[in-house]
Design an enzyme around this catalytic site. Structure first.
Site, PDB file in Angstrom:
ATOM      1  N   GLU A  33      46.639  37.836   3.806  1.00 58.20           N
ATOM      2  CA  GLU A  33      45.836  36.840   3.092  1.00 58.20           C
ATOM      3  C   GLU A  33      46.249  35.417   3.425  1.00 58.20           C
ATOM      4  O   GLU A  33      45.403  34.535   3.577  1.00 58.20           O
ATOM      5  CB  GLU A  33      45.904  37.081   1.582  1.00 58.20           C
ATOM      6  CG  GLU A  33      45.195  38.356   1.117  1.00 58.20           C
ATOM      7  CD  GLU A  33      43.728  38.392   1.514  1.00 58.20           C
ATOM      8  OE1 GLU A  33      43.126  37.324   1.716  1.00 58.20           O
ATOM      9  OE2 GLU A  33      43.176  39.496   1.625  1.00 58.20           O
ATOM     10  N   TYR A 116      42.102  32.208  -5.081  1.00 58.99           N
ATOM     11  CA  TYR A 116      41.542  33.206  -4.173  1.00 58.99           C
ATOM     12  C   TYR A 116      42.564  34.276  -3.807  1.00 58.99           C
ATOM     13  O   TYR A 116      42.316  35.478  -3.950  1.00 58.99           O
ATOM     14  CB  TYR A 116      40.999  32.570  -2.874  1.00 58.99           C
ATOM     15  CG  TYR A 116      40.856  33.642  -1.831  1.00 58.99           C
ATOM     16  CD1 TYR A 116      39.784  34.522  -1.889  1.00 58.99           C
ATOM     17  CD2 TYR A 116      41.858  33.877  -0.887  1.00 58.99           C
ATOM     18  CE1 TYR A 116      39.686  35.592  -1.026  1.00 58.99           C
ATOM     19  CE2 TYR A 116      41.772  34.942  -0.010  1.00 58.99           C
ATOM     20  CZ  TYR A 116      40.684  35.792  -0.083  1.00 58.99           C
ATOM     21  OH  TYR A 116      40.610  36.856   0.752  1.00 58.99           O
ATOM     22  N   ASP A 134      35.832  33.135  -1.716  1.00 63.42           N
ATOM     23  CA  ASP A 134      36.205  32.447  -0.476  1.00 63.42           C
ATOM     24  C   ASP A 134      34.925  31.902   0.151  1.00 63.42           C
ATOM     25  O   ASP A 134      33.861  31.920  -0.467  1.00 63.42           O
ATOM     26  CB  ASP A 134      36.936  33.407   0.476  1.00 63.42           C
ATOM     27  CG  ASP A 134      35.979  34.405   1.095  1.00 63.42           C
ATOM     28  OD1 ASP A 134      34.957  34.718   0.448  1.00 63.42           O
ATOM     29  OD2 ASP A 134      36.229  34.853   2.233  1.00 63.42           O
TER      30      ASP A 134
END
Length: 350
Positions: A33, A116, A134
């Site tokens: 991520e 996020y 996102d």
DNA sequence: AACGCGGGGGC
DNA sequence: GCCCCAGCGTT
């Protein structure tokens, strides 16, 4: 069929095989991520493999030096991600006893992890019902549901948060989140999406109103400022003088050269004189002046010129943050693309 | 709330 | 050239 069910069905047919989808290990999911923030899957893939290999556990990452991490991050950009990644690995070791936090609020405490990323990790690794937002999700939601307010405005963002929560699949938030992002990346693309073969065409606000190309709408544009750099490349036999950037914003922590920076063009003769006088060293010789190189960042247009200066006797009165490095030592430091390209040209790199 | 922060790829 | 990409920290 509702919104989430349709997208999850689409996902079942079209999803890519990505390595971070094969694991429930929060550490690996976190790595992926951070790497993928503002970064395409294709670009981040090699870095993900490198980091998993070089730092198999969060403890390995915490025990590494920042220089080492920056070196491995070299070329990926947004280097604060690497610095924060390293910092957060130490947070996990010290604040969480070596065990990766297992819920949204705790994960959010890690440096470099925002809304996020916390939603992504908590849903993917722990099935927590947190909706990700996102760039992909913003595009899908704004087009399908018709968010016409700017997505970078307070109003637009609030609508997206509301929609993302309302339509999150509570029974399988992990698959829902993966699916909607993949849908945005592959089907509901920024430019000329294939709406004729879209399972969500029926019910899509943007398609019905011929606004596909207009949504999502942004009101702000990033301003690109000019930046001129004259670099002094001091070379003594098998050593080159490098300088670690500190507190300068751009490329913080990476190595480049002593330099003169200006927002306006720097006259070549003037730069040469000033760089030569930058140090009170004897026996220096300006041996080569490079062409002007243009390097584009998201917010800067850099024009750089390199002044190669041979130094006969290696001076040891160098400034804070500077180091004389051999080729093999240099290979261990993180450097910006601009510098990497130049060093390759003069045969000082790889 | 606005801005700074990389590098690459598509058009 | 311009836009976008599995955004975040700082002010």
């Amino acid at each position: 069929m509702n919104f989430s069910t349709s997208i999850i069905r689409w996902y079942g047919f079209h999803k890519r095989d990505l390595p971070w989808r094969e694991t429930r290990d929060p550490y690996r999911i976190w790595l992926s991520e951070i790497i993928l923030q503002q970064t395409r899957v294709d670009q981040g893939m090699a870095y993900y493999h490198k980091f998993v290999k070089n730092y198999p556990s969060v403890e390995d990452l915490a025990n590494a030096s920042q220089d080492e991490v920056l070196k491995d991050w070299q070329g990926l950009g947004y280097y604060s991600r690497a610095r924060n990644l390293h910092y957060a690995a130490n947070q996990v070791m010290q604040e969480f006893g070596g065990e990766f936090p297992n819920n949204f609020n705790e994960i959010l405490k890690l440096k470099g992890v925002g809304e996020y990323t916390a939603a992504a990790i908590s849903s993917f690794a722990f099935d927590e019902a947190q909706a990700v937002i996102d760039g992909n999700v913003m595009r899908v939601l704004s087009r399908f549901f018709g968010v016409t307010d700017a997505i970078d405005s307070k109003e637009g963002k609030a609508q997206l948060v509301k929609l993302s929560k309302e339509h999150l699949n509570q029974k399988d938030p992990a698959t829902h989140n993966q699916a909607i992002m993949e849908f945005g990346a592959l089907q509901c693309t920024p430019v000329s999406p294939d709406c004729t073969n879209c399972p969500l065409a029926k019910g899509c606000f943007a398609l019905a109103n011929e606004m596909v190309a207009d949504l999502p709408w942004k009101e702000k544009k990033t301003v690109v400022k000019p930046m001129h750099i004259a670099y002094a490349v001091f070379i003594n036999e098998d050593s080159i003088l490098m300088k670690q950037r500190k507190g300068e914003g751009i490329w913080e922590g990476l190595f480049d050269f002593p330099s003169i920076v200006s927002e306006t063009p720097i006259e070549t003769e003037h730069a040469a004189r000033q760089l030569l006088q930058m140090r009170d060293w004897k026996d220096t010789l300006l041996s080569e002046v490079s062409e002007e190189v243009t390097h584009i960042l998201s917010h800067r247009k850099i024009k750089a010129r390199f002044f190669r200066i041979n130094v006969l006797h290696k001076p040891h009165n160098i400034q804070n943050g500077e180091k004389w490095l051999t080729k093999s030592e240099l290979a261990e430091k993180g450097i910006p693309r601009l510098i990497e390209n130049y060093l390759k040209e003069i045969d000082w790199y790889e």
